[in-house]
Design an enzyme around this catalytic site. Structure first.
Site, PDB file in Angstrom:
ATOM      1  CD  GLU A   1      -3.124   0.613   2.251  1.00 44.82           C
ATOM      2  OE1 GLU A   1      -3.451  -0.578   2.464  1.00 44.82           O
ATOM      3  OE2 GLU A   1      -3.578   1.559   2.890  1.00 44.82           O
ATOM      4  CG  ASP A   2       2.197   2.811   3.317  1.00 48.35           C
ATOM      5  OD1 ASP A   2       1.061   3.076   2.880  1.00 48.35           O
ATOM      6  OD2 ASP A   2       2.458   2.743   4.531  1.00 48.35           O
TER       7      ASP A   2
END
Ligand code: ZN
Length: 188
Positions: free
Chosen positions: A65-66
């Site tokens: 996600e990051d």
């Protein structure tokens, strides 16, 4: 190379996560290095009898996600190759679909919680515990009282569906949730 020992595998995941998150900071006032968060999630899991793959997934849960804007984003396939399908699958379950608006993502977390595997439930519960602690200790700059109350309430609704996989973690969530509510009430 021989099969890595559990400790070597764990440390490989920790170093992998530290590298992915090297430039990331928590949203809180203290702007802690992001890796502190994933280490805390993994520690919560390890101290409450979660399986090894869930602890590894705790370290890795935000790497996909990051890193989506990084030149070399971490993919599901990369995690499968490095840490196996079980760990990669748990990370996938912990990854929100960023193509959806934030409110839709939050609603989906509530809706999907009860249907998750036991290990995924533990991972998500440990993540919520760490986030509730952070909201109380170092709230994100610009989050007013109402926004923090809303967040804590939402975390409680997600956790409602995550319970039953690990009674010790369920109890820790309950304690952390009540402490967050009490701290917010005392401020109001
Ligand atoms: Zn997290």
């Amino acid at each position: 190379m021989d099969q890595p020992t559990p400790t070597a595998r764990l440390l490989r995941a920790a170093v992998f996560a530290a590298r992915v998150h090297a430039g990331h900071r928590r949203k809180g006032d203290a702007a802690e290095p992001y890796v502190n968060h994933v280490l805390e999630v993994a520690q919560i899991l390890a101290e409450h009898g979660a399986p090894e793959d869930a602890i590894l997934a705790g370290l890795l849960h935000d790497t996909v996600e990051d890193s989506d804007r990084d030149p070399d984003p971490i993919t599901h396939d990369r995690l499968v190759a490095e840490f196996g399908a079980e760990v990669a699958g748990l990370v996938a379950e912990a990854t929100d679909d960023k193509s959806l608006p934030k409110e839709a993502r939050k609603a989906l977390q509530v809706r999907h919680a009860a249907g998750r595997s036991p290990a995924a439930k533990m991972l998500k519960l440990a993540d919520k515990i760490a986030n509730l602690r952070a909201i109380a200790a170092s709230p994100p700059a610009g989050w007013d009282h109402a926004r923090r109350v809303e967040y804590v309430g939402w975390a409680g609704r997600v956790a409602g569906g995550l319970k039953g996989a690990n009674p010790a973690l369920d109890a820790l969530f309950e304690t952390t949730y009540r402490a967050a509510i009490a701290a917010l009430a005392a401020e109001a």
